[in-house]
Design a protein around this motif. Structure first.
Motif, PDB file in Angstrom:
ATOM      1  N   TYR A  12       0.878  -1.169   0.000  1.00 28.08           N
ATOM      2  CA  TYR A  12       0.000   0.000   0.000  1.00 28.08           C
ATOM      3  C   TYR A  12       0.911   1.214   0.000  1.00 28.08           C
ATOM      4  O   TYR A  12       1.666   1.426   0.941  1.00 28.08           O
ATOM      5  CB  TYR A  12      -0.907   0.017   1.235  1.00 28.08           C
ATOM      6  CG  TYR A  12      -2.163  -0.812   1.071  1.00 28.08           C
ATOM      7  CD1 TYR A  12      -2.426  -1.488  -0.123  1.00 28.08           C
ATOM      8  CD2 TYR A  12      -3.095  -0.921   2.091  1.00 28.08           C
ATOM      9  CE1 TYR A  12      -3.575  -2.246  -0.282  1.00 28.08           C
ATOM     10  CE2 TYR A  12      -4.248  -1.680   1.943  1.00 28.08           C
ATOM     11  CZ  TYR A  12      -4.481  -2.341   0.756  1.00 28.08           C
ATOM     12  OH  TYR A  12      -5.605  -3.090   0.598  1.00 28.08           O
ATOM     13  N   THR A  31      -8.337   7.730   2.798  1.00 26.26           N
ATOM     14  CA  THR A  31      -8.969   6.892   1.773  1.00 26.26           C
ATOM     15  C   THR A  31      -7.936   5.988   1.092  1.00 26.26           C
ATOM     16  O   THR A  31      -6.762   6.340   0.972  1.00 26.26           O
ATOM     17  CB  THR A  31      -9.629   7.737   0.657  1.00 26.26           C
ATOM     18  OG1 THR A  31      -8.627   8.560   0.091  1.00 26.26           O
ATOM     19  CG2 THR A  31     -10.766   8.559   1.166  1.00 26.26           C
ATOM     20  N   LEU A  32      -8.412   4.845   0.678  1.00 31.52           N
ATOM     21  CA  LEU A  32      -7.570   3.891  -0.041  1.00 31.52           C
ATOM     22  C   LEU A  32      -8.133   3.700  -1.442  1.00 31.52           C
ATOM     23  O   LEU A  32      -9.317   3.411  -1.620  1.00 31.52           O
ATOM     24  CB  LEU A  32      -7.568   2.541   0.690  1.00 31.52           C
ATOM     25  CG  LEU A  32      -7.003   1.366  -0.113  1.00 31.52           C
ATOM     26  CD1 LEU A  32      -5.487   1.465  -0.218  1.00 31.52           C
ATOM     27  CD2 LEU A  32      -7.391   0.037   0.503  1.00 31.52           C
ATOM     28  N   TYR A  88      -8.092   1.351  -4.779  1.00 35.19           N
ATOM     29  CA  TYR A  88      -7.644   0.051  -5.281  1.00 35.19           C
ATOM     30  C   TYR A  88      -8.402  -0.268  -6.550  1.00 35.19           C
ATOM     31  O   TYR A  88      -9.530   0.178  -6.737  1.00 35.19           O
ATOM     32  CB  TYR A  88      -7.818  -1.055  -4.233  1.00 35.19           C
ATOM     33  CG  TYR A  88      -9.251  -1.401  -3.915  1.00 35.19           C
ATOM     34  CD1 TYR A  88      -9.977  -0.653  -3.007  1.00 35.19           C
ATOM     35  CD2 TYR A  88      -9.877  -2.491  -4.538  1.00 35.19           C
ATOM     36  CE1 TYR A  88     -11.292  -0.961  -2.719  1.00 35.19           C
ATOM     37  CE2 TYR A  88     -11.199  -2.801  -4.249  1.00 35.19           C
ATOM     38  CZ  TYR A  88     -11.905  -2.032  -3.340  1.00 35.19           C
ATOM     39  OH  TYR A  88     -13.211  -2.329  -3.072  1.00 35.19           O
ATOM     40  N   LYS A 121     -10.067  -6.429  -3.183  1.00 38.78           N
ATOM     41  CA  LYS A 121     -11.201  -5.982  -2.378  1.00 38.78           C
ATOM     42  C   LYS A 121     -11.154  -6.636  -1.001  1.00 38.78           C
ATOM     43  O   LYS A 121     -11.304  -5.969   0.027  1.00 38.78           O
ATOM     44  CB  LYS A 121     -12.508  -6.337  -3.090  1.00 38.78           C
ATOM     45  CG  LYS A 121     -13.742  -5.799  -2.381  1.00 38.78           C
ATOM     46  CD  LYS A 121     -14.942  -5.790  -3.287  1.00 38.78           C
ATOM     47  CE  LYS A 121     -15.923  -6.875  -2.880  1.00 38.78           C
ATOM     48  NZ  LYS A 121     -16.988  -7.028  -3.864  1.00 38.78           N
ATOM     49  N   ALA A 177      -8.466  -5.133   1.048  1.00 38.36           N
ATOM     50  CA  ALA A 177      -8.820  -3.767   1.450  1.00 38.36           C
ATOM     51  C   ALA A 177      -9.799  -3.783   2.625  1.00 38.36           C
ATOM     52  O   ALA A 177      -9.660  -3.004   3.570  1.00 38.36           O
ATOM     53  CB  ALA A 177      -9.420  -3.010   0.266  1.00 38.36           C
ATOM     54  N   GLN A 210      -9.151  -2.323   6.299  1.00 39.07           N
ATOM     55  CA  GLN A 210     -10.092  -1.365   6.888  1.00 39.07           C
ATOM     56  C   GLN A 210     -10.394  -1.753   8.337  1.00 39.07           C
ATOM     57  O   GLN A 210     -10.433  -0.912   9.224  1.00 39.07           O
ATOM     58  CB  GLN A 210     -11.374  -1.374   6.052  1.00 39.07           C
ATOM     59  CG  GLN A 210     -12.344  -0.261   6.390  1.00 39.07           C
ATOM     60  CD  GLN A 210     -13.584  -0.337   5.501  1.00 39.07           C
ATOM     61  OE1 GLN A 210     -14.055  -1.430   5.173  1.00 39.07           O
ATOM     62  NE2 GLN A 210     -14.089   0.811   5.098  1.00 39.07           N
ATOM     63  N   LEU A 223     -12.943   3.135   1.493  1.00 40.17           N
ATOM     64  CA  LEU A 223     -12.448   2.345   0.363  1.00 40.17           C
ATOM     65  C   LEU A 223     -12.942   2.953  -0.938  1.00 40.17           C
ATOM     66  O   LEU A 223     -14.117   3.261  -1.089  1.00 40.17           O
ATOM     67  CB  LEU A 223     -12.930   0.895   0.467  1.00 40.17           C
ATOM     68  CG  LEU A 223     -12.492   0.149   1.719  1.00 40.17           C
ATOM     69  CD1 LEU A 223     -12.944  -1.296   1.636  1.00 40.17           C
ATOM     70  CD2 LEU A 223     -10.992   0.228   1.898  1.00 40.17           C
ATOM     71  N   ASN A 224     -12.041   3.082  -1.862  1.00 41.87           N
ATOM     72  CA  ASN A 224     -12.343   3.706  -3.133  1.00 41.87           C
ATOM     73  C   ASN A 224     -11.982   2.750  -4.260  1.00 41.87           C
ATOM     74  O   ASN A 224     -10.837   2.681  -4.669  1.00 41.87           O
ATOM     75  CB  ASN A 224     -11.463   4.957  -3.241  1.00 41.87           C
ATOM     76  CG  ASN A 224     -12.279   6.165  -3.547  1.00 41.87           C
ATOM     77  OD1 ASN A 224     -13.399   6.036  -4.023  1.00 41.87           O
ATOM     78  ND2 ASN A 224     -11.718   7.331  -3.278  1.00 41.87           N
ATOM     79  N   ASN A 225     -12.968   2.002  -4.721  1.00 43.21           N
ATOM     80  CA  ASN A 225     -12.692   1.041  -5.785  1.00 43.21           C
ATOM     81  C   ASN A 225     -12.787   1.748  -7.129  1.00 43.21           C
ATOM     82  O   ASN A 225     -13.699   2.526  -7.361  1.00 43.21           O
ATOM     83  CB  ASN A 225     -13.713  -0.100  -5.696  1.00 43.21           C
ATOM     84  CG  ASN A 225     -13.678  -0.991  -6.921  1.00 43.21           C
ATOM     85  OD1 ASN A 225     -14.703  -1.346  -7.455  1.00 43.21           O
ATOM     86  ND2 ASN A 225     -12.495  -1.336  -7.395  1.00 43.21           N
ATOM     87  N   ARG A 267      -3.258   0.889  -3.552  1.00 43.64           N
ATOM     88  CA  ARG A 267      -2.728  -0.455  -3.736  1.00 43.64           C
ATOM     89  C   ARG A 267      -1.732  -0.441  -4.884  1.00 43.64           C
ATOM     90  O   ARG A 267      -1.959   0.207  -5.908  1.00 43.64           O
ATOM     91  CB  ARG A 267      -3.862  -1.415  -4.102  1.00 43.64           C
ATOM     92  CG  ARG A 267      -3.395  -2.835  -4.301  1.00 43.64           C
ATOM     93  CD  ARG A 267      -4.209  -3.570  -5.342  1.00 43.64           C
ATOM     94  NE  ARG A 267      -3.830  -3.180  -6.697  1.00 43.64           N
ATOM     95  CZ  ARG A 267      -2.819  -3.724  -7.378  1.00 43.64           C
ATOM     96  NH1 ARG A 267      -2.092  -4.671  -6.841  1.00 43.64           N
ATOM     97  NH2 ARG A 267      -2.540  -3.319  -8.604  1.00 43.64           N
TER      98      ARG A 267
END
Lengths: 537, 307
Positions: free
Chosen positions: A295, A386-387, A389, A396, A399, A403, A415-417, A436
Motif C-alpha cells: 500500500y 482513503t484507499l 484500489y 477488495k 482492502a 479497513q 475504500l475507493n474502488n 494499492r
C-alpha cells in the motif's frame, strides 16, 4: 587488454552437456504424448519482441525467438545465441560471441547484425515501443538521447564487429547487465521479414523466428499454436511436439477445464489452493514469484494528505496491518507476509533486519496506537483517510481486512474502488492518499525493486524522497558487493515507511504431474518450452 | 414503403455521426489512455507513442481524421493495444463468430420461446401453462454469468460431453454451451411476451367469430391468433437480435469463443479508442438497420399499419 570473463554457469553447463535444452533425467521415460496445453488469462497483444509488453506474451516470445542468453531451471544464465562474452577493463564494453550454427526459421544464419537491427529498432522513436525504456535501463550508450529524438538511431552503442561478434557499449558499469539479456525486448528480429510484410510480419506464416518453436496459429482471444522449428540449432533436443496456449478470461472456468483434462497447466484462483492441494497433492503447487504487494502512501508535499507527512502516522498504519491474516486467511496460496520491499528470494539478496518484522502483532498494534496518539489522533479526533484500489476480488478482500485492522487503531478508512486505468492514472498524478500497488521484478536482482524509491525513478508515485537513499542506490551500481547498500536502503524504507509492505507473491498453479522442465525454481518464472517434456507415468 | 425506407436510411447517417462524436468525446473524457500502465512510461517514450498513433493532435483533428478514414477508405484505424492488428481485422475475426452463435441462439430463443408462450396461452391455467411459466421465469432469473460456469461444470467436468471452450471454426460441440447460455434469458422474455399477448388476442372478437363459424382450433390459433399476437413480440425481437449478434461478454469470457463482445469490453477497459469506436459503430449501424427491418415487418404482419 580484454578481461576474459566467462559466466560460471555458462562454463559448467556449456561444457558438461551437449545442449541446454530439455534434460531428461536418468530413470525417466518419455511419454508417448508430448503435446502440451496451457492457460493464458488474456489474448496475446503482440508477437513482436520489440512491441510486446506483457509477461504472457514474453513466454511465447521465448519460444519463437532466442536472445543472447537463456535461463536454466533455476534462473541462472546459459548460452542462447551467444556462447559467452568478454567485458572490457572499464566494465563498459561487452563483446558477445555468437554461435555460428544459429539459424532463422527461413534458413538464414542469425548474425550480430540481427541484434544490432533489433536493438536499434527498440530504441528508435519511429518504432514507438513501450519498452524503449528498457534500453535506458540497460544503460546502452546514447539510448536516452535516441529515444528523446536528440540523436540519430545509428549512434546507439551497439556494433556488429563481424557476423558472430556483437559489441555493446554501456554508459556506466552495470553488474547485472548480462541478466537483463533474457528479456524478450532484446531478442533479435529478422529484418527481411519485417521489411517484406510490414505490420503483418508477426502473422503465422510470415513470422520468421530463431527460437525452438514456430507459430502455427494465432486466433485473438482463442488460442496460439506452436510446433518445433526444424531450423533451430538445437532442434534435436526439443521434445514437446505441439504446444497450445488457450485464452480463458475466467480463471475458474480455466480450472474447470484443467480438471476436465483440457489443460496441463493453469492458475489457481485466490483461496482455493488449500482444497486443491488436499485433493491433488501432486498437482497443486505454490512457488515464489518475484512480485511485491504494497500500500503506497502519498507523501508528496503538495498533493499528499497532511496526515501522511508525519512518519509516525505512516508507521502506525503499516504496523496495524496483520499480514498473517491476509496471507493465511484471504490469499491462502503460500504467499509470504512482507515487512520489506524486495522479494526475499531475489538472487544474492540478503534479507535485512527489519525491527517490526520480529514483533508480535499485538506489539505492532500497540505501537501503532501509541504512535497515532503521539501524532495527535485519538477517539475524539480519528484519522480519516482513503484507499484507492483497482477492481479485483482479492484486492477488495484485502482492502476490507485492512479497513478492519485500521479501525482497530482508530483510523477511519474509506475504500475507493476504481477501474484499472483510472486507478493508475490517479496514482501517476499523485491524486490519492493510500493506493494499492504491486511491482514485479524485471530481472533477478534487488535493484529492480529498490530503484523504484529513488527520487529520479519514474515509478515513485508516492514521491518519497531521501538523499541518503538515492546515494546508496547510486553507489550500489559500481560496488563489488551491493548488499550492504541494499540493507541500508531497506532499513531507510522501514524507518521512513513510504509504503506499507503487505505480501510477496507466489505462483499458485495446477500442473499435470507428468510435466517436467518447467523451471519452477526460477524466481522470475521464466520458462522455456524447449526445456519441457512429459514423462511416462 | 420505398420512400419510408429511404427516409429512414437518410436519417441513419447523421444518427451514426452523432453516435461517433459522442462516443469519441466520452471515451477521451475517461481518465487514463491506451498507454497508461502500472509502470508509467518515461515522457519521451509516451510522446513517441502518441505521435505514432496521432494522439498528440488536438481532439477535433483526431476526430476528423478518424471519420475521414472511415468514409474514404473504410479504415477504422489501428488497435492501440493489439498492435499487430487493425480494427478492421479484429472485427473481421470476431464478428463472424459472434454472428454465428448469436444467430443460432436467436433462432433457438424464438422457436422455443414462441412455442412455450403459445402452449401456455392455449392451455391457460393448466399444468402446461404453469410449467412453461416456471421454465421461463427460471431461465430469466438465472443470469448467464451463473449459467455459464454451471454449464461448464455439468457438461465439461462432470459429464465430459462437451469441450469447455474455444471455437474451432464453429463446430457444433463448441457452440452448444454458448447458445444455451446466450439464448435462455431471451427465450424466457419471448415466451412471456407471447403468452401475455396471445391470451389477450384469444379473448378478442375476431377469435370468437372464428370459433363460432366452426374453424378447427388449429386454424384459429395459427391463422387468426398467432399473427396479431406476435406484434408486440416483433418489436422486442429487433433489438434482441442485434444484442445477440453483437456479442455477449459473458459467452466470450467463459467459453473463449473469441467473439466481439469480449473485444468490446476489453477495448473500453484498455482505452483502445479505435477498437471501441469501431465496434460501437458496428452495433449502432446494426441497431438502426434492424429497427428498420422490424418496422417493415410490422407493415407486413399488420395491414392496418401503413407508412
Amino acid at each position: 587488454m580484454m578481461n576474459k570473463l566467462l559466466l560460471t554457469t555458462v562454463l559448467s553447463v556449456g561444457l558438461c552437456l551437449p545442449a541446454i535444452a530439455a534434460q531428461v533425467q536418468p530413470g525417466e521415460t518419455l511419454a508417448e504424448n508430448q503435446e502440451y496445453t496451457y492457460w493464458l488469462l488474456d489474448a496475446i497483444k503482440s508477437m513482436d519482441p520489440q512491441i510486446n509488453t506483457d509477461v504472457e506474451g514474453s513466454g511465447i516470445l521465448r519460444a519463437l525467438f532466442e536472445g543472447l542468453y537463456n535461463e536454466d531451471q533455476n534462473g541462472g544464465l546459459v548460452p542462447g545465441v551467444a556462447t559467452d562474452h568478454e567485458l572490457s577493463d572499464d566494465k563498459t564494453v561487452y563483446t558477445f560471441h555468437l554461435r555460428d550454427n544459429a539459424k532463422w526459421s527461413n534458413g538464414d544464419p542469425v548474425t550480430a547484425q540481427d541484434f544490432v537491427y533489433a536493438w536499434k529498432r527498440l530504441a528508435d522513436p519511429k518504432t514507438a515501443s513501450e519498452y524503449a525504456w528498457y534500453m535506458e535501463l540497460m544503460q546502452v550508450k546514447n539510448a536516452s538521447k535516441i529515444i528523446a529524438g536528440e540523436a540519430p538511431v545509428d549512434d546507439l552503442g551497439v556494433k556488429a564487429v563481424d557476423d558472430h561478434t556483437f559489441e555493446v557499449t554501456i554508459e556506466a558499469p552495470l553488474p547485472y547487465f548480462p541478466k537483463m539479456l533474457t528479456h524478450a525486448s532484446t531478442f533479435p528480429v529478422n529484418q527481411k521479414a519485417i521489411e517484406q510484410f510490414g505490420d503483418k510480419w508477426t502473422e503465422p506464416g510470415n513470422l520468421v523466428g530463431n527460437g525452438a518453436y514456430l507459430l502455427k496459429e494465432h486466433i485473438l482471444g482463442e488460442k496460439v499454436v506452436m510446433e518445433p522449428n526444424p531450423a533451430y540449432w538445437d532442434n534435436e533436443h526439443t521434445i514437446l511436439t505441439k504446444v497450445t496456449a488457450l485464452t480463458i478470461n475466467d480463471e475458474n472456468a480455466a480450472l474447470t477445464r484443467y480438471l476436465a483434462g483440457e489443460l496441463d497447466r493453469t492458475q489457481i484462483p485466490a483461496g482455493q489452493y488449500p482444497r486443491l492441494k488436499q485433493e491433488y497433492p501432486d498437482q497443486a503447487i505454490s512457488v515464489p514469484q518475484s512480485c511485491s504487494y504494497i500500500y503506497m502512501f502519498n507523501v508528496d508535499k503538495e498533493k499528499g494528505p497532511a496526515a501522511l507527512q508525519d512518519v509516525r502516522v505512516r508507521k502506525a498504519l503499516s504496523y496495524a496491518i496483520d499480514r498473517d491474516i491476509i496471507v493465511n486467511n484471504i490469499l491462502q496460496g503460500g504467499q509470504a507476509p512482507s515487512y520489506n520491499w524486495t522479494h526475499a528470494a531475489t538472487e544474492g539478496f540478503k534479507l535485512p533486519e527489519i525491527d517490526y518484522a520480529k514483533w508480535t502483532q499485538e506489539e505492532r498494534t500497540a505501537k501503532a496506537k501509541e504512535l497515532l496518539a503521539e501524532a495527535g489522533y485519538g477517539p475524539d479526533n480519528p484519522l480519516k483517510i482513503t484507499l484507492n484500489y483497482n477492481t479485483s476480488e482479492a484486492h477488495k478482500k484485502i482492502a476490507i481486512a485492512v479497513q478492519q485492522f485500521w479501525k482497530g487503531v482508530g483510523v477511519d478508512l474509506t475504500l475507493n474502488n476504481m477501474e484499472w486505468k483510472v486507478h493508475t492514472d490517479k496514482m501517476q498524478n499523485q491524486d490519492f492518499e493510500v493506493a494499492r500497488y504491486a511491482w514485479c521484478g524485471d530481472y533477478n536482482e534487488a535493484s529492480t525493486y529498490l530503484d523504484l524509491f529513488t527520487s529520479y525513478s519514474g515509478h515513485n508515485n508516492g514521491k518519497f524522497f531521501s538523499e541518503r537513499y538515492d546515494e546508496l542506490m547510486k553507489q550500489s551500481k559500481t560496488a563489488a558487493d551491493p548488499n550492504p547498500m541494499y540493507t541500508e536502503a531497506e532499513q531507510i524504507l522501514a524507518e521512513e515507511m513510504p509504503m506499507a509492505p503487505i505480501y510477496q507473491y507466489t505462483k499458485v498453479e495446477m500442473i499435470k504431474p507428468d510435466m517436467r522442465g518447467l523451471g519452477l525454481n526460477n524466481l522470475m518464472q521464466n520458462w522455456y518450452l524447449k526445456d519441457m517434456y512429459r514423462v511416462a507415468n | 414503403m420505398f420512400s419510408f425506407v429511404v427516409k429512414r436510411l437518410a436519417v441513419a447517417v447523421p444518427t451514426l455521426l452523432l453516435l461517433i462524436v459522442i462516443s469519441f468525446l466520452l471515451m477521451h473524457a475517461a481518465p487514463g489512455g491506451p498507454f497508461t500502465q502500472e509502470r508509467a512510461l518515461p515522457p519521451q517514450v509516451l510522446a513517441n507513442l502518441e505521435a505514432k498513433y496521432g494522439l498528440d493532435q488536438p481532439l477535433w483533428r483526431q476526430l476528423v481524421t478518424y471519420v475521414w478514414g472511415i468514409v474514404a477508405h473504410f479504415d477504422f484505424g489501428p488497435s492501440f493495444i493489439y498492435k499487430d492488428r487493425t480494427v478492421n481485422e479484429i472485427i473481421a475475426q470476431g464478428f463472424p463468430v459472434t454472428l454465428t452463435y448469436g444467430s443460432v441462439s436467436f433462432v433457438v430463443a424464438v422457436i422455443v420461446g414462441i412455442t412455450l408462450g403459445v402452449a401456455a396461452a392455449i392451455r391457460h391455467n393448466s399444468w402446461l401453462d404453469y410449467l412453461a411459466v416456471g421454465i421461463s421465469i427460471g431461465a430469466q432469473v438465472l443470469p448467464n454469468f451463473v449459467m455459464a460456469p454451471l454449464l461448464l461444470l455439468t457438461f465439461t467436468w462432470w459429464l465430459g460431453w462437451l469441450p469447455g471452450g474455444g471455437w474451432e471454426d464453429g463446430q457444433w460441440q463448441y457452440m452448444v454451451m454458448p447458445v444455451i447460455a446466450l439464448s435462455t434469458s431471451y427465450m424466457a422474455s419471448i415466451a412471456r411476451l407471447t403468452r401475455a399477448s396471445m391470451l389477450e388476442v384469444l379473448t378478442s372478437n375476431h377469435i370468437r367469430t372464428a370459433r363460432a363459424k366452426g374453424l378447427p382450433e388449429r386454424q384459429v390459433i395459427l391463422r387468426h391468433a398467432l399473427k396479431p399476437a406476435l406484434l408486440p413480440v416483433m418489436s422486442y425481437l429487433g433489438p434482441a437480435f442485434v444484442a445477440m449478434i453483437t456479442g455477449s461478454v459473458v459467452v466470450d469470457f467463459f467459453f473463449s469463443t473469441g467473439g466481439i463482445g469480449r473485444a468490446f469490453v476489453d477495448s473500453a477497459l484498455n482505452r483502445d479508442y479505435a477498437v471501441m469506436l469501431g465496434i460501437t459503430i458496428l452495433v449502432g449501424a446494426l441497431t438502426i438497420l434492424f429497427n428498420l427491418v422490424v418496422d417493415v415487418l410490422y407493415g407486413w404482419i399488420d395491414p392496418k399499419i401503413r407508412y
